[in-house]
Write an enzyme that holds these catalytic residues in place. Sequence first.
Site, PDB file in Angstrom:
ATOM      1  N   TYR A  26       0.859  -1.198   0.000  1.00 33.50           N
ATOM      2  CA  TYR A  26       0.000   0.000   0.000  1.00 33.50           C
ATOM      3  C   TYR A  26       0.889   1.240   0.000  1.00 33.50           C
ATOM      4  CZ  TYR A  26      -4.504   2.307   0.782  1.00 33.50           C
ATOM      5  OH  TYR A  26      -5.665   3.048   0.641  1.00 33.50           O
ATOM      6  N   SER A  52       2.956  -3.886   9.474  1.00 37.03           N
ATOM      7  CA  SER A  52       3.105  -2.791   8.493  1.00 37.03           C
ATOM      8  C   SER A  52       2.546  -1.473   9.012  1.00 37.03           C
ATOM      9  CB  SER A  52       2.378  -3.167   7.202  1.00 37.03           C
ATOM     10  OG  SER A  52       2.186  -2.011   6.421  1.00 37.03           O
ATOM     11  N   SER A  54       1.395   0.797   7.258  1.00 32.41           N
ATOM     12  CA  SER A  54       0.297   1.276   6.409  1.00 32.41           C
ATOM     13  C   SER A  54      -1.052   0.631   6.727  1.00 32.41           C
ATOM     14  CB  SER A  54       0.630   1.016   4.933  1.00 32.41           C
ATOM     15  OG  SER A  54       1.808   1.682   4.599  1.00 32.41           O
ATOM     16  N   THR A  85      12.509  -5.865  -4.543  1.00 30.58           N
ATOM     17  CA  THR A  85      13.422  -6.788  -3.856  1.00 30.58           C
ATOM     18  C   THR A  85      12.693  -7.687  -2.851  1.00 30.58           C
ATOM     19  OG1 THR A  85      13.919  -4.922  -2.423  1.00 30.58           O
ATOM     20  CG2 THR A  85      15.578  -5.489  -4.073  1.00 30.58           C
ATOM     21  N   ALA A  86      11.492  -7.283  -2.420  1.00 29.15           N
ATOM     22  CA  ALA A  86      10.737  -8.111  -1.455  1.00 29.15           C
ATOM     23  C   ALA A  86       9.849  -9.132  -2.168  1.00 29.15           C
ATOM     24  CB  ALA A  86       9.873  -7.209  -0.577  1.00 29.15           C
ATOM     25  N   GLN A  87       9.652  -8.963  -3.474  1.00 28.70           N
ATOM     26  CA  GLN A  87       8.625  -9.747  -4.168  1.00 28.70           C
ATOM     27  C   GLN A  87       8.902 -11.248  -4.220  1.00 28.70           C
ATOM     28  OE1 GLN A  87       7.572  -7.989  -7.948  1.00 28.70           O
ATOM     29  NE2 GLN A  87       6.979  -6.035  -7.013  1.00 28.70           N
ATOM     30  N   HIS A 109       5.772  -3.813 -12.454  1.00 29.29           N
ATOM     31  CA  HIS A 109       7.109  -3.714 -13.052  1.00 29.29           C
ATOM     32  C   HIS A 109       7.584  -5.140 -13.281  1.00 29.29           C
ATOM     33  CE1 HIS A 109      11.179  -2.538 -13.890  1.00 29.29           C
ATOM     34  NE2 HIS A 109      11.666  -2.923 -12.723  1.00 29.29           N
ATOM     35  N   ASP A 192      13.013   0.338 -18.638  1.00 25.39           N
ATOM     36  CA  ASP A 192      12.827   1.042 -17.356  1.00 25.39           C
ATOM     37  C   ASP A 192      14.162   1.134 -16.607  1.00 25.39           C
ATOM     38  OD1 ASP A 192      10.659   2.036 -15.334  1.00 25.39           O
ATOM     39  OD2 ASP A 192      11.963   0.733 -14.168  1.00 25.39           O
ATOM     40  N   GLU A 228      22.161  27.271 -10.967  1.00 26.61           N
ATOM     41  CA  GLU A 228      22.504  26.991 -12.369  1.00 26.61           C
ATOM     42  C   GLU A 228      22.427  25.507 -12.721  1.00 26.61           C
ATOM     43  OE1 GLU A 228      22.612  28.913 -14.789  1.00 26.61           O
ATOM     44  OE2 GLU A 228      22.420  30.699 -13.527  1.00 26.61           O
TER      45      GLU A 228
HETATM   46  N1  LIG Z   1       6.869   4.254  -7.368  1.00 33.24           N
HETATM   47  C1  LIG Z   1       6.529   4.365  -8.635  1.00 33.24           C
HETATM   48  O1  LIG Z   1       6.201   5.441  -9.103  1.00 33.24           O
HETATM   49  C2  LIG Z   1       6.471   3.196  -9.552  1.00 33.24           C
HETATM   50  C3  LIG Z   1       6.582   1.905  -9.076  1.00 33.24           C
HETATM   51  N2  LIG Z   1       6.398   0.836  -9.903  1.00 33.24           N
HETATM   52  C4  LIG Z   1       6.491  -0.516  -9.385  1.00 33.24           C
HETATM   53  O2  LIG Z   1       5.429  -0.724  -8.453  1.00 33.24           O
HETATM   54  C5  LIG Z   1       5.849  -1.660  -7.456  1.00 33.24           C
HETATM   55  C6  LIG Z   1       5.654  -1.049  -6.071  1.00 33.24           C
HETATM   56  O3  LIG Z   1       6.513   0.065  -5.961  1.00 33.24           O
HETATM   57  P1  LIG Z   1       6.161   1.307  -5.003  1.00 33.24           P
HETATM   58  O4  LIG Z   1       4.695   1.587  -5.045  1.00 33.24           O
HETATM   59  O5  LIG Z   1       7.142   2.376  -5.381  1.00 33.24           O
HETATM   60  O6  LIG Z   1       6.523   0.713  -3.575  1.00 33.24           O
HETATM   61  P2  LIG Z   1       6.560   1.473  -2.163  1.00 33.24           P
HETATM   62  O7  LIG Z   1       7.926   1.311  -1.621  1.00 33.24           O
HETATM   63  O8  LIG Z   1       5.983   2.856  -2.297  1.00 33.24           O
HETATM   64  O9  LIG Z   1       5.517   0.626  -1.292  1.00 33.24           O
HETATM   65  C7  LIG Z   1       5.746  -0.694  -0.990  1.00 33.24           C
HETATM   66  C8  LIG Z   1       4.595  -1.228  -0.166  1.00 33.24           C
HETATM   67  O10 LIG Z   1       4.826  -2.608   0.042  1.00 33.24           O
HETATM   68  C9  LIG Z   1       4.721  -2.904   1.421  1.00 33.24           C
HETATM   69  N3  LIG Z   1       5.574  -4.028   1.759  1.00 33.24           N
HETATM   70  C10 LIG Z   1       6.892  -4.063   2.098  1.00 33.24           C
HETATM   71  N4  LIG Z   1       7.264  -5.318   2.374  1.00 33.24           N
HETATM   72  C11 LIG Z   1       6.145  -6.084   2.210  1.00 33.24           C
HETATM   73  C12 LIG Z   1       5.869  -7.460   2.392  1.00 33.24           C
HETATM   74  N5  LIG Z   1       6.819  -8.316   2.772  1.00 33.24           N
HETATM   75  N6  LIG Z   1       4.601  -7.903   2.153  1.00 33.24           N
HETATM   76  C13 LIG Z   1       3.636  -7.057   1.749  1.00 33.24           C
HETATM   77  N7  LIG Z   1       3.832  -5.718   1.592  1.00 33.24           N
HETATM   78  C14 LIG Z   1       5.077  -5.269   1.806  1.00 33.24           C
HETATM   79  C15 LIG Z   1       5.159  -1.627   2.116  1.00 33.24           C
HETATM   80  O11 LIG Z   1       4.657  -1.673   3.457  1.00 33.24           O
HETATM   81  P3  LIG Z   1       4.762  -0.426   4.482  1.00 33.24           P
HETATM   82  O12 LIG Z   1       3.670   0.475   4.031  1.00 33.24           O
HETATM   83  O13 LIG Z   1       4.551  -1.030   5.801  1.00 33.24           O
HETATM   84  O14 LIG Z   1       6.138   0.153   4.261  1.00 33.24           O
HETATM   85  C16 LIG Z   1       4.484  -0.585   1.219  1.00 33.24           C
HETATM   86  O15 LIG Z   1       3.117  -0.441   1.569  1.00 33.24           O
HETATM   87  C17 LIG Z   1       7.291  -2.026  -7.782  1.00 33.24           C
HETATM   88  O16 LIG Z   1       7.257  -3.188  -8.561  1.00 33.24           O
HETATM   89  C18 LIG Z   1       7.768  -0.827  -8.612  1.00 33.24           C
HETATM   90  O17 LIG Z   1       8.840  -1.143  -9.483  1.00 33.24           O
HETATM   91  C19 LIG Z   1       6.063   1.001 -11.220  1.00 33.24           C
HETATM   92  C20 LIG Z   1       5.932   2.257 -11.751  1.00 33.24           C
HETATM   93  C21 LIG Z   1       6.227   3.454 -10.990  1.00 33.24           C
HETATM   94  C1  LIG Z   2      12.381   6.564 -12.857  1.00 39.12           C
HETATM   95  C2  LIG Z   2      12.266   5.661 -11.677  1.00 39.12           C
HETATM   96  C3  LIG Z   2      11.220   4.552 -11.801  1.00 39.12           C
HETATM   97  O1  LIG Z   2      11.568   3.710 -12.889  1.00 39.12           O
HETATM   98  C4  LIG Z   2       9.850   5.161 -12.054  1.00 39.12           C
HETATM   99  C5  LIG Z   2       9.212   6.038 -11.054  1.00 39.12           C
HETATM  100  O2  LIG Z   2       9.317   4.949 -13.121  1.00 39.12           O
HETATM  101  C6  LIG Z   2      11.234   3.735 -10.509  1.00 39.12           C
HETATM  102  O3  LIG Z   2      11.598   2.546 -10.568  1.00 39.12           O
HETATM  103  O4  LIG Z   2      10.914   4.293  -9.443  1.00 39.12           O
HETATM  104 MG   LIG Z   3      10.144   3.739 -14.412  1.00 37.50          MG
HETATM  105 MG   LIG Z   4      11.934   1.670 -12.329  1.00 35.10          MG
END
Ligand SMILES: NC(=O)C1=CN([C@@H]2O[C@H](COP(=O)(O)OP(=O)(O)OC[C@H]3O[C@@H](n4cnc5c(N)ncnc54)[C@H](OP(=O)(O)O)[C@@H]3O)[C@@H](O)[C@H]2O)C=CC1
Ligand SMILES: CC[C@](O)(C(C)=O)C(=O)O
Ligand SMILES: [Mg+2]
Ligand SMILES: [Mg+2]
EC number: 1.1.1.86
Length: 337
Positions: A26, A52, A54, A85-87, A109, A192, A228
């Site tokens: 989340y 968590s 969240s 990395t957690a997936q 992703h 990406d 700059e």
């Molecule tokens: N950020 C972005 O803009 C983009 C991300 N993505 C992809 O989306 C995916 C998620 O990224 P993002 O939203 O940035 O992630 P975040 O780091 O924002 O959020 C990760 C969430 O996963 C939860 N979490 C951590 N460990 C576990 C676990 N063991 N089991 C279940 N939940 C867990 C965290 O919990 P807690 O809330 O407790 O920390 C948090 O709610 C990735 O694959 C990323 O590459 C793709 C496009 C853009």
């Molecule tokens: C540019 C960084 C990114 O690829 C994204 C937000 O798209 C990421 O992995 O966070």
């Molecule tokens: Mg990206």
């Molecule tokens: Mg990326």
Amino acid sequence: MTAEVYYDDDADLSLVAGKKVAVIGYGSQGHAHALSLRDSGVEVRIGLPEGSKSRAKVQEQGLEVGTPAEVSAWADLIMLLAPDTAQRKIYAEDIAPNLAPGKALFFGHGLNIRYGLIEPPADIDVAMVAPKGPGHLVRRQFVDGKGVPVLVAVEQDATGQALALALSYARGIGGTRAGAIKTTFTEETETDLFGEQAVLCGGATALVQTGFEVLTEAGYAPEIAYFECLHELKLIVDLMYEGGIARMRYSISDTAEYGDYSRGPRIIDARVKEEMRKILGEIQSGEFAREWIAEDDAGRPNFTKWREEAAAHPIEETGRKLRGMMSWVDRPITETA
Ligand SMILES: NC(=O)C1=CN([C@@H]2O[C@H](COP(=O)(O)OP(=O)(O)OC[C@H]3O[C@@H](n4cnc5c(N)ncnc54)[C@H](OP(=O)(O)O)[C@@H]3O)[C@@H](O)[C@H]2O)C=CC1
Ligand SMILES: CC[C@](O)(C(C)=O)C(=O)O
Ligand SMILES: [Mg+2]
Ligand SMILES: [Mg+2]
């Protein structure tokens, strides 16, 4: 080759609305997908570990939360939006034991599928819906009746419905309002990683820091160097974002434009292009993914050291001071969750 693009009329919302959807995580993407799917009439539950931070937010926002294993057992479609990395571990411990033929596993992703870190059974659908923007923007656009473009890809089509389901999900988060571009897990992952390493994150920060160092080491004031090399970058990128490189060049002075043509290629020269090709090669061969996973498994020693060193770079202190003078700049990330 031009990519295929799908819009709302190509996507049947009833497909995802007929499924029980578990969103694991989340964070940036997880909250945006979950809230927008719920608003699109989909039954959604969130998977988060017991401890968590969240969990409370999920409940405040009226969504049900369970452990990743509980919601995976309940769901027909599991969207994995935990950190890349957690997936692997979540998949092995919580998702895999709860899969059944005909279920769907979705990603935001492609890294874990592209590099074989997760190997789902052949009897489930495996697809990707990856918004091309941060989660908070994805949610804000949805609420405003608009959308952020998404990439959709199918890795396994066990049901014959995987693409239709991915498009339906994309519609549920507003993606097909803007356009869903069809790709593959390989293309999305490799481009990406290349983009963030060579251009957007690695390339841009190295360019900014090096420019700042050259000016300050030559005796210019850090405040001037900051404006700059970092602050004004946003003005330039905004112009490119709005109208391409040509629009940016139309808006800058002729002096800047002449310096751009005559000096830019001396900075990003043939050696840099060759290094970019090497970086792409490391991504394509899996060398980068192996290195990153080993680093994560070892407790991230280099990552932590580099993060600390970067935070101590003089540009950060200068920036903090200057942003304090510009009330409109140092805003927290917009919270829509
Ligand atoms: N950020 C972005 O803009 C983009 C991300 N993505 C992809 O989306 C995916 C998620 O990224 P993002 O939203 O940035 O992630 P975040 O780091 O924002 O959020 C990760 C969430 O996963 C939860 N979490 C951590 N460990 C576990 C676990 N063991 N089991 C279940 N939940 C867990 C965290 O919990 P807690 O809330 O407790 O920390 C948090 O709610 C990735 O694959 C990323 O590459 C793709 C496009 C853009
Ligand atoms: C540019 C960084 C990114 O690829 C994204 C937000 O798209 C990421 O992995 O966070
Ligand atoms: Mg990206
Ligand atoms: Mg990326």
